[in-house]
Enzyme design. Structure first.
Site, mmCIF file in Angstrom:
data_model
loop_
_atom_site.group_PDB
_atom_site.id
_atom_site.type_symbol
_atom_site.label_atom_id
_atom_site.label_comp_id
_atom_site.label_asym_id
_atom_site.label_seq_id
_atom_site.Cartn_x
_atom_site.Cartn_y
_atom_site.Cartn_z
ATOM 1 C CB ALA A 128 -0.935 -0.015 1.204
ATOM 2 C CG ASN A 195 0.725 -6.235 6.648
ATOM 3 O OD1 ASN A 195 1.363 -7.180 7.074
ATOM 4 N ND2 ASN A 195 -0.583 -6.133 6.800
ATOM 5 C CG HIS A 225 0.244 4.060 4.273
ATOM 6 N ND1 HIS A 225 0.109 3.590 5.570
ATOM 7 C CD2 HIS A 225 -0.556 3.285 3.527
ATOM 8 C CE1 HIS A 225 -0.743 2.581 5.582
ATOM 9 N NE2 HIS A 225 -1.165 2.383 4.357
HETATM 10 N N1 LIG Z 1 1.599 -5.565 2.346
HETATM 11 C C1 LIG Z 1 0.623 -4.660 2.378
HETATM 12 O O1 LIG Z 1 0.803 -3.488 2.056
HETATM 13 C C2 LIG Z 1 -0.750 -5.097 2.802
HETATM 14 C C3 LIG Z 1 -1.829 -4.241 2.590
HETATM 15 C C4 LIG Z 1 -3.090 -4.676 2.964
HETATM 16 C C5 LIG Z 1 -3.268 -5.901 3.584
HETATM 17 N N2 LIG Z 1 -2.175 -6.682 3.823
HETATM 18 C C6 LIG Z 1 -2.309 -7.979 4.506
HETATM 19 O O2 LIG Z 1 -2.611 -8.973 3.541
HETATM 20 C C7 LIG Z 1 -3.395 -10.008 4.180
HETATM 21 C C8 LIG Z 1 -4.684 -10.229 3.376
HETATM 22 O O3 LIG Z 1 -5.432 -9.036 3.360
HETATM 23 P P1 LIG Z 1 -6.979 -9.054 2.940
HETATM 24 O O4 LIG Z 1 -7.437 -7.656 2.929
HETATM 25 O O5 LIG Z 1 -7.155 -9.898 1.746
HETATM 26 O O6 LIG Z 1 -7.605 -9.784 4.214
HETATM 27 P P2 LIG Z 1 -9.069 -10.418 4.335
HETATM 28 O O7 LIG Z 1 -9.374 -10.406 5.793
HETATM 29 O O8 LIG Z 1 -10.016 -9.769 3.403
HETATM 30 O O9 LIG Z 1 -8.861 -11.931 3.849
HETATM 31 C C9 LIG Z 1 -7.987 -12.822 4.499
HETATM 32 C C10 LIG Z 1 -8.408 -14.246 4.162
HETATM 33 O O10 LIG Z 1 -7.378 -15.117 4.649
HETATM 34 C C11 LIG Z 1 -8.004 -16.167 5.413
HETATM 35 N N3 LIG Z 1 -7.065 -16.570 6.452
HETATM 36 C C12 LIG Z 1 -6.674 -15.886 7.546
HETATM 37 N N4 LIG Z 1 -5.796 -16.593 8.260
HETATM 38 C C13 LIG Z 1 -5.613 -17.750 7.584
HETATM 39 C C14 LIG Z 1 -4.808 -18.893 7.809
HETATM 40 N N5 LIG Z 1 -4.036 -18.998 8.904
HETATM 41 N N6 LIG Z 1 -4.844 -19.896 6.912
HETATM 42 C C15 LIG Z 1 -5.639 -19.821 5.804
HETATM 43 N N7 LIG Z 1 -6.436 -18.760 5.545
HETATM 44 C C16 LIG Z 1 -6.416 -17.742 6.443
HETATM 45 C C17 LIG Z 1 -9.291 -15.571 5.969
HETATM 46 O O11 LIG Z 1 -10.218 -16.589 6.263
HETATM 47 C C18 LIG Z 1 -9.721 -14.661 4.819
HETATM 48 O O12 LIG Z 1 -10.512 -15.355 3.880
HETATM 49 C C19 LIG Z 1 -3.669 -9.530 5.609
HETATM 50 O O13 LIG Z 1 -2.742 -10.101 6.505
HETATM 51 C C20 LIG Z 1 -3.445 -8.034 5.509
HETATM 52 O O14 LIG Z 1 -3.059 -7.470 6.747
HETATM 53 C C21 LIG Z 1 -0.942 -6.314 3.424
#
Ligand SMILES: NC(=O)c1ccc[n+]([C@@H]2O[C@H](COP(=O)([O-])OP(=O)(O)OC[C@H]3O[C@@H](n4cnc5c(N)ncnc54)[C@H](O)[C@@H]3O)[C@@H](O)[C@H]2O)c1
Length: 275
Positions: A128, A195, A225
């Site tokens: 992001a 993150n 950010h």
């Molecule tokens: N790098 C970045 O800049 C950035 C930005 C936004 C989000 N993220 C991260 O990316 C990840 C995904 O984000 P999102 O918005 O798609 O989240 P989300 O909550 O919409 O979806 C996450 C999915 O992963 C599943 N899940 C969670 N833990 C699990 C596990 N241990 N095993 C299998 N499945 C699991 C959940 O059931 C859900 O379906 C999150 O950790 C979020 O914090 C990173």
């Protein structure tokens, strides 16, 4: 060139968009072979939107055996801790979205060692934020790096920080700084919100030296950010105002696009642009 087979851990906001992009053949040299989620409803919901033959798994070992060359983690820090090592041990490259998990030096060292042993790669999209290429270029010259993240209270709700803090999000009526600390601590207290702090730390001076400020702003409709980095090279100031994803206000739409672009560049690009 044979298509890279992609496996996906996490069928939520980021994972679903990535899967739908792959399913519609928008990444020429990649095909989606398997999706995995611990929430069966999310798994089935995504599977119902796909036209291709990707297998849907609620069992991780079966997912891992499905033949992917690269696994995209878009789930949670817990998923990185639980499955990261096994993915690399199985000889698969891994793209990590829950980068906060990699602020744990022990886990990062362990994963890098397995990756080296198995000749695999770990990919970390810029997510992001913008400017990661420049931060990497000057990382040996940096004196300070600060990330200021401003989000609406609803995008910050549920963070472990509030379990021990006296701050009540409901009572915030104007832009209020609620947290300041190291990136290492911030990713534990706000695992689904910053993150980007972990990405910035990996690119720059590490999670113990990178500073993070978090501001809750009830008037904010964006996830903002701002990076300020200074050193003998000069100064870098980068600010992004991100539209939150409709499905998850914690996740910026740019993070979804960055995940797709990172995978596309791994699979399709003959030329690398940016450092
Ligand atoms: N790098 C970045 O800049 C950035 C930005 C936004 C989000 N993220 C991260 O990316 C990840 C995904 O984000 P999102 O918005 O798609 O989240 P989300 O909550 O919409 O979806 C996450 C999915 O992963 C599943 N899940 C969670 N833990 C699990 C596990 N241990 N095993 C299998 N499945 C699991 C959940 O059931 C859900 O379906 C999150 O950790 C979020 O914090 C990173």
């Amino acid at each position: 060139m044979p298509k890279k087979k992609v496996g996906l851990v996490g069928c939520g906001t980021i994972g679903s968009q990535l899967a739908i992009t792959l399913d519609s053949d928008k990444i020429a040299n990649a095909s989606l072979v398997a999706i995995f989620d611990i929430a069966v409803s999310n798994l089935q919901n995504l599977k119902s939107k796909l036209h291709g033959s990707a297998g849907a798994y609620s069992d991780f070992d079966a997912f891992l055996a499905s033949g992917a060359d690269i696994v995209v983690e878009a789930a949670s820090q817990d998923a990185v801790r639980a499955f990261g090592r096994a993915i690399l041990e199985a000889g698969k490259d891994m793209m990590v979205m829950s980068v906060g998990a990699l602020a744990d030096k022990k886990l990062l060292t362990e994963l890098l060692q397995v990756a080296a042993k198995k000749s695999c790669r770990i990919y970390v999209p810029s997510g992001a934020i913008a400017g990661i290429d420049a931060i990497r270029s000057v990382r040996h010259l940096l004196d300070s790096v600060t990330l200021t993240t401003t989000k609406s209270p609803k995008a910050l709700a549920g963070a472990p920080f509030f379990e021990t803090s006296k701050i009540k999000l409901d009572s915030i009526t104007k832009s209020t700084a609620i947290y300041e600390g190291t990136a290492a601590e911030a990713v534990r207290k706000f695992p689904a919100n910053v993150n980007v702090a972990a990405v910035l730390s990996l690119a720059g001076i590490g999670a113990d030296k990178t500073r993070v400020k978090i501001v809750a702003d009830p008037q904010s409709t964006m996830n903002q950010h701002e990076i300020v980095a200074a050193g003998s090279f000069g100064e870098i100031i980068v600010r992004v105002n991100n539209v939150p994803s409709p499905g998850n206000p914690k996740t910026s739409f740019l993070a979804v696009l960055s995940a797709i672009e990172c995978l596309r560049s791994i699979c399709d690009d003959d030329m690398r642009i940016g450092s």
